[in-house]
Write a protein that holds these residues in place. Sequence first.
Motif, PDB file in Angstrom:
ATOM      1  N   GLN A  56      40.802  43.473  53.114  1.00 40.71           N
ATOM      2  CA  GLN A  56      41.481  42.206  52.620  1.00 40.71           C
ATOM      3  C   GLN A  56      40.282  41.612  51.073  1.00 40.71           C
ATOM      4  N   ASP A  57      39.886  41.673  51.884  1.00 36.14           N
ATOM      5  CA  ASP A  57      38.506  41.033  51.339  1.00 36.14           C
ATOM      6  C   ASP A  57      38.968  41.571  49.534  1.00 36.14           C
ATOM      7  N   ALA A  58      38.751  43.190  49.395  1.00 33.20           N
ATOM      8  CA  ALA A  58      38.652  43.950  48.728  1.00 33.20           C
ATOM      9  C   ALA A  58      39.773  43.490  47.585  1.00 33.20           C
ATOM     10  N   ALA A  59      41.713  43.225  48.783  1.00 32.95           N
ATOM     11  CA  ALA A  59      42.610  43.203  47.726  1.00 32.95           C
ATOM     12  C   ALA A  59      42.564  41.880  47.151  1.00 32.95           C
ATOM     13  N   GLU A  60      41.850  40.744  47.313  1.00 40.22           N
ATOM     14  CA  GLU A  60      42.202  39.848  47.117  1.00 40.22           C
ATOM     15  C   GLU A  60      41.484  39.557  46.241  1.00 40.22           C
ATOM     16  N   TYR A  61      40.000  39.306  46.217  1.00 44.08           N
ATOM     17  CA  TYR A  61      39.203  39.750  44.999  1.00 44.08           C
ATOM     18  C   TYR A  61      39.678  40.034  44.235  1.00 44.08           C
ATOM     19  N   LEU A  62      40.567  41.685  44.425  1.00 41.56           N
ATOM     20  CA  LEU A  62      41.007  42.406  42.498  1.00 41.56           C
ATOM     21  C   LEU A  62      41.888  41.395  42.228  1.00 41.56           C
ATOM     22  N   GLN A  63      43.073  40.963  42.832  1.00 42.72           N
ATOM     23  CA  GLN A  63      44.471  39.502  42.741  1.00 42.72           C
ATOM     24  C   GLN A  63      43.684  39.019  41.674  1.00 42.72           C
ATOM     25  N   ILE A  64      43.417  38.238  41.999  1.00 41.20           N
ATOM     26  CA  ILE A  64      42.328  37.449  41.477  1.00 41.20           C
ATOM     27  C   ILE A  64      41.749  37.417  39.776  1.00 41.20           C
ATOM     28  N   VAL A  65      40.847  38.534  39.896  1.00 44.38           N
ATOM     29  CA  VAL A  65      40.020  38.898  38.637  1.00 44.38           C
ATOM     30  C   VAL A  65      41.143  39.712  38.035  1.00 44.38           C
ATOM     31  N   MET A  66      41.863  40.108  38.092  1.00 47.48           N
ATOM     32  CA  MET A  66      43.077  41.387  37.377  1.00 47.48           C
ATOM     33  C   MET A  66      43.572  40.068  37.263  1.00 47.48           C
ATOM     34  N   GLY A  67      44.245  39.374  37.683  1.00 50.17           N
ATOM     35  CA  GLY A  67      45.209  38.208  37.109  1.00 50.17           C
ATOM     36  C   GLY A  67      44.729  37.355  35.874  1.00 50.17           C
ATOM     37  N   MET A 121      23.493  36.843  44.954  1.00 53.76           N
ATOM     38  CA  MET A 121      24.889  36.160  45.944  1.00 53.76           C
ATOM     39  C   MET A 121      25.945  36.012  46.678  1.00 53.76           C
ATOM     40  N   VAL A 122      26.372  37.122  46.196  1.00 58.19           N
ATOM     41  CA  VAL A 122      27.611  37.755  47.079  1.00 58.19           C
ATOM     42  C   VAL A 122      26.442  38.191  48.793  1.00 58.19           C
ATOM     43  N   SER A 123      25.477  38.898  47.834  1.00 59.89           N
ATOM     44  CA  SER A 123      25.310  39.207  49.476  1.00 59.89           C
ATOM     45  C   SER A 123      24.577  38.534  50.636  1.00 59.89           C
ATOM     46  N   ALA A 159      30.460  42.327  52.287  1.00 61.56           N
ATOM     47  CA  ALA A 159      31.219  41.938  51.057  1.00 61.56           C
ATOM     48  C   ALA A 159      30.530  42.408  49.819  1.00 61.56           C
ATOM     49  N   ILE A 160      29.583  42.844  50.135  1.00 62.07           N
ATOM     50  CA  ILE A 160      28.672  43.382  48.845  1.00 62.07           C
ATOM     51  C   ILE A 160      29.632  44.496  48.008  1.00 62.07           C
ATOM     52  N   ALA A 161      30.044  45.539  49.489  1.00 66.99           N
ATOM     53  CA  ALA A 161      30.932  46.230  49.471  1.00 66.99           C
ATOM     54  C   ALA A 161      32.451  45.991  49.147  1.00 66.99           C
ATOM     55  N   ALA A 162      32.398  45.276  49.400  1.00 63.88           N
ATOM     56  CA  ALA A 162      34.674  45.075  49.240  1.00 63.88           C
ATOM     57  C   ALA A 162      34.199  44.825  47.831  1.00 63.88           C
ATOM     58  N   VAL A 163      33.794  43.722  47.016  1.00 64.17           N
ATOM     59  CA  VAL A 163      33.372  43.580  45.758  1.00 64.17           C
ATOM     60  C   VAL A 163      32.723  44.996  45.078  1.00 64.17           C
ATOM     61  N   GLY A 164      32.100  45.495  45.319  1.00 64.63           N
ATOM     62  CA  GLY A 164      31.761  46.598  44.584  1.00 64.63           C
ATOM     63  C   GLY A 164      32.754  47.641  44.511  1.00 64.63           C
ATOM     64  N   ILE A 165      33.591  47.615  46.100  1.00 63.96           N
ATOM     65  CA  ILE A 165      34.700  48.832  45.144  1.00 63.96           C
ATOM     66  C   ILE A 165      36.337  48.730  44.693  1.00 63.96           C
ATOM     67  N   THR A 166      35.780  47.333  43.841  1.00 64.83           N
ATOM     68  CA  THR A 166      36.638  47.134  43.667  1.00 64.83           C
ATOM     69  C   THR A 166      36.708  47.986  41.868  1.00 64.83           C
ATOM     70  N   THR A 167      34.962  47.994  41.406  1.00 58.02           N
ATOM     71  CA  THR A 167      34.860  48.159  40.101  1.00 58.02           C
ATOM     72  C   THR A 167      35.550  49.263  39.382  1.00 58.02           C
ATOM     73  N   GLN A 168      35.660  50.770  39.953  1.00 57.43           N
ATOM     74  CA  GLN A 168      36.538  51.482  39.591  1.00 57.43           C
ATOM     75  C   GLN A 168      37.511  51.073  39.223  1.00 57.43           C
ATOM     76  N   PRO A 169      38.650  50.455  40.159  1.00 59.65           N
ATOM     77  CA  PRO A 169      40.128  50.310  40.390  1.00 59.65           C
ATOM     78  C   PRO A 169      39.872  49.153  38.928  1.00 59.65           C
ATOM     79  N   LYS A 170      39.337  47.722  38.821  1.00 62.89           N
ATOM     80  CA  LYS A 170      38.843  47.339  37.779  1.00 62.89           C
ATOM     81  C   LYS A 170      39.247  47.834  36.216  1.00 62.89           C
TER      82      LYS A 170
END
Length: 467
Positions: free
Chosen positions: A143-154, A53-55, A61-72
């Motif tokens: 920017q996309d990666a940071a916003e995604y990470l903030q919401i999910v981890m929030g 769906m993200v693709s 977008a796939i890369a932005a979401v995927g790169i947040t995996t390890q920080p999460k």
Amino acid sequence: MQIINMNRALGNTPRCGELPTQKDLLGQVMTVAGPSMLEMLLVSLMGLVDTAMVSALGDGAIAAVGITTQPKFIGLCFFFSMGMAVSALVARRRGEDNEASATQVLRMALVIAAVMSIIVSLLFIVFAEPICYLVGAGEDIIQDAAEYLQIVMGGMVFTVIAYIINATQRGCGNTRLSMKTNLASNCVNMVLNFLLIEGRFGFPRMGIQGAAWATVIGTMVGCAMSIASLFNKQTYVQGRKLFKASFGGWFDKKNLRSMVDVGGSAFVEQIFMRVGFLLFSRIVAKLGTLEMAAHVIGMNIMTVSFCIGDGLQTASIALSGQSLGRKRPDLARLYASMCQRVGFSCAVVLSIILFTFNQQIYTLFSKDETVLAYGVQIVFLLCFILFFQIEQVIYGGVLRSAGDTKYTALVSLISITLVRVSISWLLCYPLGLGLAGAWAGILCQQALSWYLFRHRFQKGEWTKIDI
């Protein structure tokens, strides 16, 4: 039909009583592992659908979401280690038929987890962008990666509470609850992805932020279901008794010490693992956006094989832990060996499917010829990786649940933090193998972990640890 050789499976552990038949062993393993395997399989398949769906927003977008995996996962590693300790302790207390002590374990874990999750959430909200830079996010996706990470981890407090309660239920052998909550959570996530990512049926078009909010709302539903499960009369740990103790009785010294012993080493192991995964992610991220997109898709596919190992690991933790609580180390070894044999059979079937439909699987996520070319290489290596992965996950779970967490931490340091990172970097850059070299490093790491865990398991010292 002989599924396992009982004498070989027992090794140097003497028989402590009557042994069940192989049919009974397999039946008990599948009763506990079946729902957990199905849960993880459905969750991972929904994760693939989520990625698909993200693709629609593009490979970036796939890369932005995927790169947040390890920080999460780094943010969650404290809670993963706590969940491992909770499952191990509850399984042992269930075997000892000590309901009050099992309740005490959950009570302490929930209090600690709730406080820590708020602290970790705040850190990720404030420092999301520097964290994404740290793991290798480029200017095109930062920017996309940071916003995604903030919401999910929030919203991680809901994830954490559900995880701790489900870990308790797994320790009791109640894997169906976790299956139901995770299935419901992911269904909500998938529906909201459909509505929010591209804006359908009057919902706003939120892109990657929509995917993040869908994840958070899904975890809220799962958390509510997990809390409600504690008030089911058939549940071993009862919610009605959870906070009946006086405030001074919320923390029990013996259980707290055991939780620190098991969870502390497991936490160190999680740190080693996540640092290794993060460094590995940086190696891949530097290859470029298309390589990162192909890698993220490959990791999602590998999750399908991991879910089989994780489901069988859950069964081995519950059944082996309860057997050790009943002073039956012979049964603990037999249950773990049966889980291994089931895992190997599943690996054979899955490898055949991946080898046969490798390119067709990747086309579900990307039509880019470069991504597809990388995908063929990744899936070929996956056909070998999954054998070691499934087996080592089960062996490692048994050792951790028995309290042998210092050894498992050492193995993670050697195999993931050192071997995976160094071999992947060497093959990827100096030897010029690129993304295929990085995945060859994963194969080396999984094989080493399998060997070290298997050797420790066969020695049998883990059956003598008291927690």
